[in-house]
Design an enzyme around this catalytic site. Structure first.
Site, PDB file in Angstrom:
ATOM      1  N   CYS A 132       1.033  -1.313  -0.084  1.00 22.15           N
ATOM      2  CA  CYS A 132      -0.054  -0.108  -0.205  1.00 22.15           C
ATOM      3  C   CYS A 132       0.340   1.241   0.054  1.00 22.15           C
ATOM      4  O   CYS A 132      -0.149   2.367  -0.731  1.00 22.15           O
ATOM      5  CB  CYS A 132      -0.626  -0.047   1.221  1.00 22.15           C
ATOM      6  SG  CYS A 132      -0.396  -0.872   2.513  1.00 22.15           S
ATOM      7  N   HIS A 246      -3.080   6.433   4.607  1.00 19.96           N
ATOM      8  CA  HIS A 246      -1.422   6.208   4.940  1.00 19.96           C
ATOM      9  C   HIS A 246      -0.713   7.342   4.271  1.00 19.96           C
ATOM     10  O   HIS A 246      -1.060   8.589   3.577  1.00 19.96           O
ATOM     11  CB  HIS A 246      -0.327   5.187   4.102  1.00 19.96           C
ATOM     12  CG  HIS A 246      -0.049   4.065   4.754  1.00 19.96           C
ATOM     13  ND1 HIS A 246      -1.275   3.405   5.941  1.00 19.96           N
ATOM     14  CD2 HIS A 246      -0.404   2.614   4.379  1.00 19.96           C
ATOM     15  CE1 HIS A 246      -1.658   2.203   6.272  1.00 19.96           C
ATOM     16  NE2 HIS A 246      -0.798   1.655   5.099  1.00 19.96           N
TER      17      HIS A 246
END
Length: 341
Positions: A132, A246
């Site tokens: 990711c 994130h």
């Protein structure tokens, strides 16, 4: 796309698996039949797809010849065992684990960055979905690398609890309630440390060189996706008390001079990128306010480095469960679906 496809989701009851089902529906993927596959623990559960109940089936008993494409997100061990079985049955596999990412014969694909990696595939095989944190990094850096060549990347990632799965999200919520109620954290469960109101510079296992595996994934995967093993990548990965999304503080050194203004224009025209870059309160993206529940990679705080020549700084955020996992997998499936039969 006039053709309809039979799709299997492996790990359908997990956080990413459920999001894959949501994204398939949102993007209108042409599905003839959808199979939700999981372990014995999930038998009896029902999911929802297109307002209809979708029963969960046992992975171990599934015949993959019934599916055209399988999206895997059930852990590396599961992929190691079942992905080759699926391919042998004539099913394409898009794998969201770390199991196949660094194999030379398996393409590691971010559709906005290296779709050409799919061109050589002529028959069903395995396609790897990157980590990711790598996905959002390379989406932001691809246009800059094409324009000026990147010599070095220094990146600190600030990764949300959802990167460790549903249990970690629930643990962060539990800890937050305890701390805010004044009870303290006297009953940390299992391997959990305090994640609420804390930053932990440790994600995945430590390697012999002192870096963690999460940090080394950024090194290995970025070089493979951008097709340049000479790019030097230095990473620090930090778990932060955020539920979804994130964030990355990125510094790059380029081979040719690239101004912040030029970089901004390149990023404004880059696929999958939204630039929010104003020097004011709120003139930059954050995980909670922009990235969460969206598929875009957001870039802000674009500025030239004060010290060395040919240096730029960026702030990059994205939803790790969606673009960082589920949506990227579905985009790869869309690319396969567009191929001639």
């Amino acid at each position: 796309m006039d053709r309809q496809f039979k799709i299997a989701i492996v790990g359908a009851t997990g956080l990413v698996g459920e999001t894959m089902i949501t994204v398939l529906e949102e993007r209108g993927f042409p599905i003839e039949k959808l199979f939700a596959l999981a372990s014995d623990r999930s038998l009896g559960r029902n999911l929802t797809f297109r307002d209809k109940s979708l029963g969960v089936r046992q992975l171990k008993d599934f015949d993959f010849s019934q599916a055209d494409i399988a999206l895997f997100s059930a852990g590396a061990e599961t992929s190691r065992e079942f992905a080759p079985r699926a391919v042998a049955a004539g099913c394409w596999v898009i794998d969201n684990t770390s199991e196949f990412r660094l194999r030379d014969d398996v393409p590691l694909v971010v559709p906005e960055v290296n779709p050409e990696a799919l061109d050589a595939l002529r028959s069903p095989g395995i396609i790897a979905n990157p980590n990711c944190s790598t996905i959002q990094l390379v989406v932001a850096l691809k246009p800059l690398h094409d324009a000026a060549g990147i010599e070095r990347i220094d990146v600190a990632t600030y990764q949300s609890a959802s990167g460790a799965g549903r249990a970690a999200v629930e643990e962060l919520a539990r800890q937050s309630i305890q701390v805010l109620s004044g009870k303290g954290l006297v009953d940390l469960e299992g391997d959990y440390r305090q994640t609420a109101f804390n930053c932990i510079p440790h994600i995945d296992e430590f390697q012999a060189n002192g870096y963690t595996r999460e940090e080394m994934k950024l090194v290995w995967e970025t070089q493979k996706i951008l097709g340049d093993p000479n790019i030097r990548v230095n990473a620090t990965a930090v778990r932060v008390p955020v539920f979804y999304g994130h964030s990355e503080a990125v510094h790059i050194s380029t081979r040719r001079a690239l101004s912040a203004a030029h970089a901004r224009k390149l990023l404004e025209n880059a696929p999958g990128v939204t630039v929010m870059d104003e020097p004011r309160v709120g003139g930059y993206p954050t995980a909670a306010t922009e990235a969460a529940n969206r598929d875009t990679v957001y870039v802000g705080r674009i500025r030239e480095d004060l010290a060395p020549e040919r240096g730029l700084n960026l702030w990059v955020v994205a939803d790790n469960v969606r673009k960082g996992a589920a949506t990227n997998s579905v985009q790869i499936a869309e690319a396969l679906a567009r191929r001639p039969i």
